[in-house]
Design a protein around this motif. Sequence first.
Motif, PDB file in Angstrom:
ATOM      1  N   HIS A 138       0.849  -1.189   0.000  1.00 35.99           N
ATOM      2  CA  HIS A 138       0.000   0.000   0.000  1.00 35.99           C
ATOM      3  C   HIS A 138       0.886   1.242   0.000  1.00 35.99           C
ATOM      4  CE1 HIS A 138      -2.550  -3.237   1.530  1.00 35.99           C
ATOM      5  NE2 HIS A 138      -3.562  -2.560   1.025  1.00 35.99           N
ATOM      6  N   ARG A 139       0.956   1.905  -1.154  1.00 38.15           N
ATOM      7  CA  ARG A 139       1.886   3.017  -1.363  1.00 38.15           C
ATOM      8  C   ARG A 139       1.093   4.321  -1.432  1.00 38.15           C
ATOM      9  NH1 ARG A 139       3.498   0.022  -6.672  1.00 38.15           N
ATOM     10  NH2 ARG A 139       1.218  -0.006  -6.562  1.00 38.15           N
ATOM     11  N   ILE A 140       1.416   5.221  -0.516  1.00 38.23           N
ATOM     12  CA  ILE A 140       0.679   6.473  -0.399  1.00 38.23           C
ATOM     13  C   ILE A 140       1.572   7.631  -0.842  1.00 38.23           C
ATOM     14  CG2 ILE A 140      -0.523   8.038   1.183  1.00 38.23           C
ATOM     15  CD1 ILE A 140      -1.057   5.560   2.961  1.00 38.23           C
ATOM     16  N   VAL A 141       1.052   8.486  -1.697  1.00 36.15           N
ATOM     17  CA  VAL A 141       1.778   9.669  -2.145  1.00 36.15           C
ATOM     18  C   VAL A 141       1.054  10.910  -1.634  1.00 36.15           C
ATOM     19  CG1 VAL A 141       2.986   8.731  -4.133  1.00 36.15           C
ATOM     20  CG2 VAL A 141       0.578   9.382  -4.360  1.00 36.15           C
ATOM     21  N   THR A 142       1.798  12.021  -1.570  1.00 36.39           N
ATOM     22  CA  THR A 142       1.254  13.249  -1.004  1.00 36.39           C
ATOM     23  C   THR A 142       1.417  14.410  -1.989  1.00 36.39           C
ATOM     24  OG1 THR A 142       3.294  14.136  -0.018  1.00 36.39           O
ATOM     25  CG2 THR A 142       2.129  12.405   1.211  1.00 36.39           C
ATOM     26  N   GLU A 143       1.041  15.594  -1.546  1.00 33.21           N
ATOM     27  CA  GLU A 143       1.100  16.770  -2.417  1.00 33.21           C
ATOM     28  C   GLU A 143       2.527  17.164  -2.780  1.00 33.21           C
ATOM     29  OE1 GLU A 143       1.025  18.337   1.838  1.00 33.21           O
ATOM     30  OE2 GLU A 143       0.169  16.666   0.689  1.00 33.21           O
ATOM     31  N   THR A 144       3.527  16.681  -2.031  1.00 34.93           N
ATOM     32  CA  THR A 144       4.919  17.040  -2.344  1.00 34.93           C
ATOM     33  C   THR A 144       5.725  15.876  -2.906  1.00 34.93           C
ATOM     34  OG1 THR A 144       5.748  16.533  -0.112  1.00 34.93           O
ATOM     35  CG2 THR A 144       4.909  18.769  -0.515  1.00 34.93           C
ATOM     36  N   SER A 145       5.096  14.757  -3.170  1.00 42.31           N
ATOM     37  CA  SER A 145       5.843  13.592  -3.678  1.00 42.31           C
ATOM     38  C   SER A 145       6.544  13.928  -4.987  1.00 42.31           C
ATOM     39  CB  SER A 145       4.904  12.403  -3.894  1.00 42.31           C
ATOM     40  OG  SER A 145       4.402  11.922  -2.668  1.00 42.31           O
ATOM     41  N   ASP A 196      -0.849   3.738  -4.697  1.00 41.64           N
ATOM     42  CA  ASP A 196      -2.197   3.188  -4.538  1.00 41.64           C
ATOM     43  C   ASP A 196      -3.189   4.186  -3.986  1.00 41.64           C
ATOM     44  OD1 ASP A 196      -1.454   0.305  -5.138  1.00 41.64           O
ATOM     45  OD2 ASP A 196      -0.122   0.724  -3.454  1.00 41.64           O
ATOM     46  N   GLY A 197      -2.689   5.310  -3.476  1.00 43.88           N
ATOM     47  CA  GLY A 197      -3.597   6.297  -2.930  1.00 43.88           C
ATOM     48  C   GLY A 197      -2.896   7.611  -2.655  1.00 43.88           C
ATOM     49  N   PHE A 198      -3.703   8.682  -2.605  1.00 42.29           N
ATOM     50  CA  PHE A 198      -3.183  10.020  -2.296  1.00 42.29           C
ATOM     51  C   PHE A 198      -3.785  10.517  -0.995  1.00 42.29           C
ATOM     52  CE2 PHE A 198      -4.204  14.524  -2.122  1.00 42.29           C
ATOM     53  CZ  PHE A 198      -2.940  15.101  -2.235  1.00 42.29           C
ATOM     54  N   LEU A 199      -2.918  11.065  -0.121  1.00 41.54           N
ATOM     55  CA  LEU A 199      -3.368  11.733   1.091  1.00 41.54           C
ATOM     56  C   LEU A 199      -2.476  12.939   1.351  1.00 41.54           C
ATOM     57  CD1 LEU A 199      -4.000   8.731   3.561  1.00 41.54           C
ATOM     58  CD2 LEU A 199      -5.708  10.066   2.320  1.00 41.54           C
ATOM     59  N   PRO A 200      -3.008  14.019   1.874  1.00 43.48           N
ATOM     60  CA  PRO A 200      -2.160  15.153   2.250  1.00 43.48           C
ATOM     61  C   PRO A 200      -1.183  14.725   3.346  1.00 43.48           C
ATOM     62  CG  PRO A 200      -4.472  15.804   2.164  1.00 43.48           C
ATOM     63  CD  PRO A 200      -4.435  14.306   2.078  1.00 43.48           C
ATOM     64  N   HIS A 201       0.007  15.267   3.307  1.00 43.87           N
ATOM     65  CA  HIS A 201       1.030  14.882   4.277  1.00 43.87           C
ATOM     66  C   HIS A 201       0.581  15.140   5.711  1.00 43.87           C
ATOM     67  CE1 HIS A 201       4.888  13.861   5.840  1.00 43.87           C
ATOM     68  NE2 HIS A 201       5.231  15.095   6.172  1.00 43.87           N
ATOM     69  N   ALA A 202      -0.247  16.160   5.903  1.00 45.96           N
ATOM     70  CA  ALA A 202      -0.724  16.487   7.248  1.00 45.96           C
ATOM     71  C   ALA A 202      -1.611  15.395   7.835  1.00 45.96           C
ATOM     72  CB  ALA A 202      -1.493  17.814   7.211  1.00 45.96           C
ATOM     73  N   GLN A 203      -2.062  14.461   6.999  1.00 50.02           N
ATOM     74  CA  GLN A 203      -2.939  13.391   7.461  1.00 50.02           C
ATOM     75  C   GLN A 203      -2.185  12.136   7.886  1.00 50.02           C
ATOM     76  OE1 GLN A 203      -6.403  13.534   7.756  1.00 50.02           O
ATOM     77  NE2 GLN A 203      -6.044  15.721   7.413  1.00 50.02           N
ATOM     78  N   LYS A 204      -0.880  12.170   7.852  1.00 53.40           N
ATOM     79  CA  LYS A 204      -0.102  10.943   8.123  1.00 53.40           C
ATOM     80  C   LYS A 204      -0.404  10.361   9.494  1.00 53.40           C
ATOM     81  CE  LYS A 204       4.312  11.161   9.056  1.00 53.40           C
ATOM     82  NZ  LYS A 204       5.790  11.247   8.937  1.00 53.40           N
ATOM     83  N   GLU A 205      -0.282  11.145  10.533  1.00 52.93           N
ATOM     84  CA  GLU A 205      -0.486  10.621  11.873  1.00 52.93           C
ATOM     85  C   GLU A 205      -1.928  10.160  12.070  1.00 52.93           C
ATOM     86  OE1 GLU A 205       0.376   9.153  15.502  1.00 52.93           O
ATOM     87  OE2 GLU A 205       1.813   9.910  14.006  1.00 52.93           O
ATOM     88  N   ALA A 206      -2.871  10.897  11.524  1.00 53.41           N
ATOM     89  CA  ALA A 206      -4.278  10.515  11.647  1.00 53.41           C
ATOM     90  C   ALA A 206      -4.536   9.179  10.951  1.00 53.41           C
ATOM     91  CB  ALA A 206      -5.181  11.603  11.068  1.00 53.41           C
TER      92      ALA A 206
END
Length: 378
Positions: A138-145, A196-206
């Motif tokens: 499960h590979r997550i990328v963010t707005e700065t990837s 596999d998915g995009f999430l904002p970096h600020a959401q990592k801990e959540a």
Amino acid sequence: MEESGMSDKPVLFEERECSDGHRIGVITLNVEKSLNALKLSMIESMYSVMQEWRLDDKIVAVFMQGAGDKAFCAGGDIVQMYESICEANNGPPAYAEEFFTREYRLDYLIHVYPKPVVCWGNGIVMGGGLGLMAGASHRIVTETSRIAMPEVTIGLFPDVGGTWFLNRMPDGAGLYLGLTGAACNAADALELGWADGFLPHAQKEAFLQALTRTSWSSPESNHTRVTQLLRSWNEQHQSQRPGGQVAQHRAMIKQVTQGKSLTQVVGAILDYPTVDEWVGKAQKSLRNGCPTTAHLVWRQIREGGGLSLPDVFKRELIMAVQCAMHPEFREGVRALLIDKDFKPQWRYPSFADVPEAWVDEFFSSPWDISPLHDLAVL
């Protein structure tokens, strides 16, 4: 295993308690100043701990991240590799062989890991960093990837499983990215199957906390649980995803990579009318890049598509060690990272002048038995 608590350690390992009594293993690459570049000791410790977690029934998933906000991992420690090659003085590259062997063994373990492996691919993800991310379930990328395999600039080749994942990209994209080292963002990574998915970096801990609240079961169903969780979170943040480059250039990429020879493809890429900065940067990297690397990429794509995953890493180990024994890699690192004159003196400066016999040498095994001969056995 408890959290190390040692902020000066290059890799931190933590076990997060879940609400149902299970635990999630958290790996943090912790050399922020060097953009979390991999050293041999980091690779060894990651492999050892992941093997322990694989056999621990209490550990249900692994979460990989990089310290800081700039990078997950910018690749291997190329400067240390360069110094070891210089010390070998054209002799057997002992350090390079050990580094690549252990790195590929770790990458393979991540690919076949029986438990979910979540990789938070924020910021720079290049070279060896992409090798870690590519194998995660499960590979997550963010707005700065910012993801790339820019080995053409240093006379190496897209290793760490590049033969595997570049061959699985659509419409010639793998060949194009391998030859040009073009950088991709989150949208591109999703388009190409790198993420596999995009999430904002600020959401990592959540998101990590959401994983700890999951009800875990068997490894097979646990993969489904993570997939469903990521899909739900991804849908909530679609509007924050940046625009990409690959989708809008798909027709161009397909067109310029259709040639029947490397010379034709290189010519098509370099002669294509520059329409924007992304294409222009790709052309510049190829034009100034190592012609030998281009030939290695060509063979990776032409001959590597049918290889099994273990055979991909065995073949790439041969290529990597041969790169350490040949002058192009050393010269590329010198020009880009050591002297920084940005004027590499390639042995064969023209793509058309690289002899087939020279390229053949990079695929000639220096061993009777590969150091990765047992790779398929966990």
